[in-house]
Write a protein that holds these residues in place. Structure first.
Motif, PDB file in Angstrom:
ATOM      1  N   ARG A 432      50.326  37.270  36.742  1.00  0.00           N
ATOM      2  CA  ARG A 432      50.434  37.963  37.861  1.00  0.00           C
ATOM      3  C   ARG A 432      51.221  39.067  38.161  1.00  0.00           C
ATOM      4  NH1 ARG A 432      53.905  34.276  42.356  1.00  0.00           N
ATOM      5  NH2 ARG A 432      55.776  33.965  40.698  1.00  0.00           N
ATOM      6  N   SER A 433      50.815  39.942  38.815  1.00  0.00           N
ATOM      7  CA  SER A 433      51.435  41.139  39.116  1.00  0.00           C
ATOM      8  C   SER A 433      51.421  41.808  40.671  1.00  0.00           C
ATOM      9  CB  SER A 433      51.032  42.415  38.232  1.00  0.00           C
ATOM     10  OG  SER A 433      49.846  42.809  38.205  1.00  0.00           O
ATOM     11  N   ASP A 434      51.860  42.835  40.724  1.00  0.00           N
ATOM     12  CA  ASP A 434      51.659  43.289  42.261  1.00  0.00           C
ATOM     13  C   ASP A 434      50.066  43.713  42.417  1.00  0.00           C
ATOM     14  OD1 ASP A 434      54.414  43.157  42.679  1.00  0.00           O
ATOM     15  OD2 ASP A 434      54.678  45.472  42.120  1.00  0.00           O
ATOM     16  N   GLN A 435      49.553  43.786  41.529  1.00  0.00           N
ATOM     17  CA  GLN A 435      47.787  44.142  41.526  1.00  0.00           C
ATOM     18  C   GLN A 435      47.089  43.003  41.511  1.00  0.00           C
ATOM     19  OE1 GLN A 435      49.656  45.768  39.177  1.00  0.00           O
ATOM     20  NE2 GLN A 435      50.278  47.658  40.832  1.00  0.00           N
ATOM     21  N   GLY A 436      47.775  41.670  41.591  1.00  0.00           N
ATOM     22  CA  GLY A 436      47.230  40.476  41.745  1.00  0.00           C
ATOM     23  C   GLY A 436      47.023  39.851  40.172  1.00  0.00           C
ATOM     24  N   LEU A 437      45.912  38.667  39.938  1.00  0.00           N
ATOM     25  CA  LEU A 437      45.965  38.205  38.837  1.00  0.00           C
ATOM     26  C   LEU A 437      45.215  38.809  37.726  1.00  0.00           C
ATOM     27  CD1 LEU A 437      45.235  34.402  40.162  1.00  0.00           C
ATOM     28  CD2 LEU A 437      47.470  35.492  39.607  1.00  0.00           C
ATOM     29  N   ARG A 438      45.387  38.554  36.640  1.00  0.00           N
ATOM     30  CA  ARG A 438      44.752  39.218  35.390  1.00  0.00           C
ATOM     31  C   ARG A 438      44.999  38.488  34.047  1.00  0.00           C
ATOM     32  NH1 ARG A 438      48.403  41.984  32.279  1.00  0.00           N
ATOM     33  NH2 ARG A 438      50.487  42.728  33.069  1.00  0.00           N
ATOM     34  N   PRO A 439      44.073  38.635  32.994  1.00  0.00           N
ATOM     35  CA  PRO A 439      44.507  37.678  31.753  1.00  0.00           C
ATOM     36  C   PRO A 439      45.826  38.183  31.232  1.00  0.00           C
ATOM     37  CG  PRO A 439      42.254  38.327  32.022  1.00  0.00           C
ATOM     38  CD  PRO A 439      42.758  39.194  33.188  1.00  0.00           C
ATOM     39  N   ALA A 440      46.344  37.326  30.682  1.00  0.00           N
ATOM     40  CA  ALA A 440      47.571  37.320  29.941  1.00  0.00           C
ATOM     41  C   ALA A 440      47.505  38.498  28.733  1.00  0.00           C
ATOM     42  CB  ALA A 440      48.431  36.186  29.629  1.00  0.00           C
ATOM     43  N   PRO A 441      48.248  39.311  28.105  1.00  0.00           N
ATOM     44  CA  PRO A 441      47.996  40.239  27.167  1.00  0.00           C
ATOM     45  C   PRO A 441      47.926  39.302  26.042  1.00  0.00           C
ATOM     46  CG  PRO A 441      50.380  40.339  28.023  1.00  0.00           C
ATOM     47  CD  PRO A 441      49.787  39.656  28.969  1.00  0.00           C
ATOM     48  N   TYR A 442      48.326  38.138  25.915  1.00  0.00           N
ATOM     49  CA  TYR A 442      48.390  37.329  24.831  1.00  0.00           C
ATOM     50  C   TYR A 442      47.335  36.456  24.625  1.00  0.00           C
ATOM     51  CZ  TYR A 442      50.526  34.115  28.198  1.00  0.00           C
ATOM     52  OH  TYR A 442      50.818  33.060  29.160  1.00  0.00           O
ATOM     53  N   SER A 443      46.380  36.358  25.696  1.00  0.00           N
ATOM     54  CA  SER A 443      45.189  35.565  25.782  1.00  0.00           C
ATOM     55  C   SER A 443      43.972  35.947  25.557  1.00  0.00           C
ATOM     56  CB  SER A 443      45.221  34.800  27.171  1.00  0.00           C
ATOM     57  OG  SER A 443      44.097  33.998  27.372  1.00  0.00           O
ATOM     58  N   PRO A 444      43.200  35.138  24.881  1.00  0.00           N
ATOM     59  CA  PRO A 444      41.756  35.690  24.727  1.00  0.00           C
ATOM     60  C   PRO A 444      40.925  35.707  25.884  1.00  0.00           C
ATOM     61  CG  PRO A 444      42.429  33.629  23.084  1.00  0.00           C
ATOM     62  CD  PRO A 444      43.525  33.993  23.888  1.00  0.00           C
ATOM     63  N   ILE A 445      39.981  36.549  25.825  1.00  0.00           N
ATOM     64  CA  ILE A 445      39.265  36.755  27.336  1.00  0.00           C
ATOM     65  C   ILE A 445      37.885  35.864  27.227  1.00  0.00           C
ATOM     66  CG2 ILE A 445      38.153  38.499  28.498  1.00  0.00           C
ATOM     67  CD1 ILE A 445      41.036  38.896  28.682  1.00  0.00           C
ATOM     68  N   ALA A 446      37.296  35.751  26.145  1.00  0.00           N
ATOM     69  CA  ALA A 446      36.079  34.876  25.934  1.00  0.00           C
ATOM     70  C   ALA A 446      36.439  33.468  26.093  1.00  0.00           C
ATOM     71  CB  ALA A 446      35.171  35.469  24.766  1.00  0.00           C
ATOM     72  N   THR A 447      36.910  32.872  26.968  1.00  0.00           N
ATOM     73  CA  THR A 447      37.102  31.510  27.294  1.00  0.00           C
ATOM     74  C   THR A 447      36.215  30.952  28.434  1.00  0.00           C
ATOM     75  OG1 THR A 447      38.932  31.851  28.481  1.00  0.00           O
ATOM     76  CG2 THR A 447      39.290  31.659  26.369  1.00  0.00           C
ATOM     77  N   ASP A 448      36.126  29.482  28.369  1.00  0.00           N
ATOM     78  CA  ASP A 448      35.248  28.783  29.327  1.00  0.00           C
ATOM     79  C   ASP A 448      35.964  28.881  30.766  1.00  0.00           C
ATOM     80  OD1 ASP A 448      33.037  27.697  27.654  1.00  0.00           O
ATOM     81  OD2 ASP A 448      34.653  26.361  26.697  1.00  0.00           O
ATOM     82  N   LEU A 449      37.376  28.901  30.717  1.00  0.00           N
ATOM     83  CA  LEU A 449      38.226  28.903  32.084  1.00  0.00           C
ATOM     84  C   LEU A 449      39.283  29.733  31.844  1.00  0.00           C
ATOM     85  CD1 LEU A 449      37.691  25.132  33.188  1.00  0.00           C
ATOM     86  CD2 LEU A 449      36.549  27.025  34.033  1.00  0.00           C
TER      87      LEU A 449
END
Length: 545
Positions: A432-449
């Motif tokens: 989380r950041s001031d802009q809201g939620l986003r995928p963490a930089p260490y995390s894959p994007i193509a996941t189920d959840l």
């Protein structure tokens, strides 16, 4: 087991022999390191294995009329007659599955043998032969993470020196047991602070001026820290890193209970207080759980260490801290202080597989989940190469009614092998950041959840509380919600068929996770939606179905 071919009935052992292995590859002569004796016809300890032999998993490839336990004895008999191999163990079919006709994974024999012999067996189409790989805590080798393809090509300086780090909290209080990583241009070095809060990191191919970042992860009580270019002047000396304490961040903590931001992000705090996961059985497959923690000692009362003798209770010792972090997120005691787990009345089973564990131990742990009627298995470990046997075992687990959840892994490049398997819900981490939620930089994007996975306050394996991050903590949020749904959702409780229940839970989680904005690239489950808006039609993509 028998199989009919061209009107002739043969046993599985005979079918293996008739497939041409004996003609294509004559039986090996006795190895000079192993003289066959009568003892070779029984299970051998690891100490009896010649150092240059490998460990392999050998199984009959499913065919014909299905799989039965009888085929295991046929395979053992076949392998016992081989003078160039030692049987170390065998993995029979678990006692509780959806019936023999639904089993995908065959019985398995763990064998030590030369690589050449394993290659010969693998040429038999009737057999599956896989390496019994070591289990990994992460799938990111450090040289690859730094872009170094061949570490031997990196320079080595005879006198690089060292860097000295002093980690302190408020009022210059030394921070003990803090892990420090110095990331340079050619490698990474690691140390742990002592009682005085100091650590010395010896450099092999870097100078202090080429250290890019210092990363500090305290064991408890403080926020982690990252320092960029800590030695810009070029001199080592001692650098002092001051950490911010959790007590200074959250007023009254831990005497006053804290509600984590992950609970709020998933709207778990909107659920009735009666949803506590009572009756759900959750297995954490990791490096153990520190059951001495006050918030866990009465919660995590069952477990097993699959890397040692079954009667030992070493599963109560967490080798890495991650199992304790996840246990706290899921089921920390509701005692009015510190944190409370999302499903505090769930029954947690700590299944220890790291360090020293292998794929054969993972297969046994998955069978344990079947026989113990585990509702949700969270697999936090992985391995280097794909395994067909693990894939089949996961599908058998789903048939028996167990939901399998796995963190995607802490690298944005690839998924954990366990997370990529059919039937497994893969979970990435959000920050989380001031802009809201986003995928963490260490995390894959193509996941189920996706779920909250950064800077979460949870139970520490050395006591107290810690701020932890990683996709495993994100997976713990999904595991917790799954426990609440399985025990408190009317439609899920009405599905008597185990496999149907697993399918409906997958569908429910995915439906409640539709992106809230067209630009969002992640699926964050909304707990309130999951309980109030049961889907009338399945979503287009449910894992494993």
């Amino acid at each position: 087991m028998s199989n009919k071919q061209d009107g002739v009935t043969t046993t599985a052992s005979q079918a293996i022999r008739q497939d041409g292995l004996g003609q294509a590859q004559p039986p090996h002569a006795p190895s000079p390191d192993h003289t066959p004796t009568e003892a070779s016809r029984s299970i051998h300890p690891d100490e009896a294995v010649p150092a240059h032999w490998g460990r392999y998993l050998v199984a009959p490839r499913p065919f014909g009329e299905g799989i039965t336990s009888e085929i295991l004895q046929d395979l053992i008999t076949f392998l016992e007659e081989d003078t160039d191999g030692l049987i170390l163990d065998h993995i029979d079919l678990p006692s509780r599955t959806g019936g023999e006709s639904h089993r995908r994974c065959p019985p398995i024999v763990v064998v030590a043998m030369p690589d050449s012999r394993a290659q010969a067996l693998a040429s038999n189409p009737r057999l599956i032969v896989e390496r019994d790989q070591p289990l990994l805590h992460t799938d990111v080798p450090m040289p690859a993470a730094l872009g170094i393809v061949e570490p031997a090509h990196a320079p080595f300086l005879a006198d690089c020196g060292e860097i000295n780090v002093h980690v302190v909290g408020p009022n210059a209080v030394p921070v003990e047991e803090a892990h420090i990583w110095a990331v340079g241009t050619t490698g990474t070095t690691h140390a742990v602070t002592g009682r005085d809060g100091r650590a010395q990191l010896k450099l092999s191919a870097d100078l202090p001026a080429t250290i890019r970042t210092l990363h500090v992860r305290p064991a408890q009580g403080y926020w982690p820290a990252r320092i960029d270019r800590p030695f810009q002047t070029g001199t080592g000396g001692e650098t002092t890193i001051s950490l911010l304490s959790l007590v200074d961040t959250f007023r009254g903590f831990p005497d006053e209970p804290l509600t984590g931001w992950g609970i709020q992000a998933m709207r778990l705090d909107r659920l009735p207080a009666s949803h506590r996961g009572s009756g759900a059985r959750v297995a954490l497959l990791d490096a153990g759980v520190s059951t001495s923690h006050p918030d866990l000692k009465d919660i995590v009362t069952k477990g097993r260490d699959f890397t040692t003798a079954p009667e030992r209770d070493t599963w109560r010792i967490d080798a890495t801290g991650r199992g304790t972090w996840c246990a706290g997120i899921i089921a920390a005691a509701d005692n009015g202080t510190g944190i409370t787990g999302i499903a505090p009345e769930a029954e947690i089973h700590a299944l220890k597989l790291f360090p020293k564990g292998r794929v054969s131990d993972l297969l046994r742990a998955l069978d344990h989940c079947t026989t113990e009627r585990i509702d949700i298995a969270q697999i936090n470990i992985t391995y280097q190469m794909p395994s067909q046997l693990v894939s089949w075992k996961i599908l058998d687990l789903a048939t028996a009614g167990t939901v399998t959840i796995a963190p995607a892994g802490d690298t944005p490049v690839t998924l954990f092998h366990t997370a990529a398997l059919p039937g497994v819900l893969s979970v990435g981490a959000l920050t989380r950041s001031d802009q809201g939620l986003r995928p963490a930089p260490y995390s894959p994007i193509a996941t189920d959840l996706h779920a909250p996975g950064t800077d979460l306050i949870t139970t520490g394996h050395l006591g107290g509380y810690t701020a932890a991050s990683g996709t495993a903590l994100a997976a713990a949020h999904i595991t917790s919600l799954a426990a609440l749904l399985l025990t408190g959702h009317r439609q899920l409780r009405s599905h008597i068929n185990c496999g149907t229940r697993v399918h409906h839970l997958h569908t429910l989680l995915l439906t409640a996770s539709r992106p809230r904005h067209p630009q969002h690239t992640y699926r964050l489950p909304d707990a309130y939606t999951a309980f109030t808006d049961y889907p009338t039609e399945p979503v287009s993509r449910a894992p494993g179905y």
